[in-house]
Design an enzyme around this catalytic site. Sequence first.
Site, short mmCIF file in Angstrom:
data_model
loop_
_atom_site.label_atom_id
_atom_site.label_comp_id
_atom_site.label_asym_id
_atom_site.label_seq_id
_atom_site.Cartn_x
_atom_site.Cartn_y
_atom_site.Cartn_z
N ASN A 1 0.86 -1.19 0.00
CA ASN A 1 0.00 0.00 0.00
C ASN A 1 0.90 1.24 0.00
OD1 ASN A 1 0.57 0.58 2.92
ND2 ASN A 1 -0.51 -1.36 3.14
N GLY B 1 -2.71 -10.47 2.91
CA GLY B 1 -2.41 -10.99 1.57
C GLY B 1 -0.92 -11.20 1.34
N VAL B 2 -0.47 -10.82 0.16
CA VAL B 2 0.94 -10.98 -0.21
C VAL B 2 1.83 -10.20 0.75
CG1 VAL B 2 2.63 -10.45 -2.02
CG2 VAL B 2 0.37 -11.29 -2.66
N ASP B 3 1.41 -8.99 1.07
CA ASP B 3 2.20 -8.11 1.94
C ASP B 3 2.47 -8.79 3.29
OD1 ASP B 3 3.47 -5.76 2.55
OD2 ASP B 3 1.68 -4.51 2.61
N SER C 1 -3.24 -5.95 -7.02
CA SER C 1 -4.56 -5.30 -6.88
C SER C 1 -5.77 -6.23 -6.88
CB SER C 1 -4.78 -4.22 -7.97
OG SER C 1 -4.04 -3.07 -7.69
N THR C 2 -5.56 -7.54 -7.06
CA THR C 2 -6.73 -8.42 -7.24
C THR C 2 -7.20 -9.10 -5.94
OG1 THR C 2 -5.32 -10.28 -7.88
CG2 THR C 2 -6.19 -8.90 -9.65
N GLY C 3 -6.66 -8.66 -4.81
CA GLY C 3 -7.12 -9.18 -3.52
C GLY C 3 -7.88 -8.08 -2.79
N TYR D 1 -7.59 -5.02 -2.89
CA TYR D 1 -7.87 -3.84 -3.72
C TYR D 1 -8.95 -4.07 -4.77
CZ TYR D 1 -4.18 -1.00 -1.58
OH TYR D 1 -3.41 -0.25 -0.71
N1 AR6 Z 1 1.33 -15.57 -2.74
C1 AR6 Z 1 0.83 -15.23 -3.94
N2 AR6 Z 1 -0.34 -14.58 -4.10
C2 AR6 Z 1 -1.04 -14.28 -2.99
C3 AR6 Z 1 -0.60 -14.60 -1.68
C4 AR6 Z 1 0.66 -15.28 -1.58
N3 AR6 Z 1 1.18 -15.62 -0.41
N4 AR6 Z 1 -1.52 -14.15 -0.78
C5 AR6 Z 1 -2.52 -13.59 -1.50
N5 AR6 Z 1 -2.26 -13.68 -2.83
P1 AR6 Z 1 -3.46 -8.76 -2.03
P2 AR6 Z 1 -3.79 -6.13 -3.37
C6 AR6 Z 1 -3.03 -13.16 -3.99
O1 AR6 Z 1 -4.66 -8.52 -1.18
O2 AR6 Z 1 -5.14 -6.51 -3.88
C7 AR6 Z 1 -2.56 -5.69 1.66
O3 AR6 Z 1 -3.17 -5.60 2.91
C8 AR6 Z 1 -4.47 -12.79 -3.74
O4 AR6 Z 1 -5.31 -13.93 -3.85
O5 AR6 Z 1 -2.25 -9.34 -1.42
O6 AR6 Z 1 -2.83 -5.44 -4.28
C9 AR6 Z 1 -1.55 -4.58 1.39
O7 AR6 Z 1 -0.96 -4.12 2.58
C10 AR6 Z 1 -4.72 -11.79 -4.87
O8 AR6 Z 1 -5.07 -12.45 -6.09
O9 AR6 Z 1 -2.96 -7.36 -2.74
C11 AR6 Z 1 -2.38 -3.51 0.73
O10 AR6 Z 1 -3.00 -2.67 1.69
C12 AR6 Z 1 -3.36 -11.12 -5.08
O11 AR6 Z 1 -2.42 -11.98 -4.41
C13 AR6 Z 1 -3.43 -4.28 -0.02
O12 AR6 Z 1 -3.56 -5.54 0.65
C14 AR6 Z 1 -3.25 -9.74 -4.50
O13 AR6 Z 1 -3.95 -9.66 -3.26
C15 AR6 Z 1 -3.02 -4.57 -1.45
O14 AR6 Z 1 -4.08 -5.21 -2.11
#
Ligand code: AR6
Length: 183
Positions: free
Chosen positions: A35, A43-45, A127-129, A131
Amino acid sequence: MLEQRETRTINGVTLALMQGNIVEVEADAIVNAANSALAGGGGVDGAIHRAGGPQIMEECRKIGGCPTGSAVVTTAGRLRAKYVFHAVGPIYGVDRDAPRLLASAYQRCLDLAEQYGLQSIAFPSLSTGAYGYPLDEAAPIALRTIIAHVQKPTSLKRVMLVLYGEEAYRAYARALAALLPAQ
Ligand code: AR6
């Protein structure tokens, strides 16, 4: 578990669709879905900071933030990578010009890879989680940006998209089949 499910070769560069957890990947750079406050999250973060250790957050605090559509660099702590690129994708339905900002987040990471002379980079589906960007809209933007980039001279030899779950994998596989039919 991390599984490589589909590949294409473009201009000598391997583009791989993988399924699994991005923290298990070995790559010169692993991209985080961050973010703009670089404050950590789920999520990934969350997975990257947990697996990589506190050093990464310390560096994020010093950097202070990152505009949407851009990325910043830290070391990778305990991850099997040299760098983490913290990319900030748009929030769907909130940020105006979301397609351009999403492409720009990928592009900025690819440009950083060139700047550091890297051979491999692993992206999550930005962005697909949390966001909320629909997978079927985000996948062609991510893939088009990567494919256009590696069609030009590049230090990269391998670009990975690490998809979490079957639904995300299928969306990217469909988009890839439409852009580059299987070889
Ligand atoms: N490995 C690979 N992909 C993943 C993993 C993983 N360990 N975990 C989730 N995904 P997101 P955003 C997928 O939410 O939408 C955070 O709180 C998930 O299924 O990680 O860019 C940050 O701090 C989805 O398809 O990222 C920001 O505030 C994709 O990764 C915000 O979320 C992205 O989901 C960013 O949101």
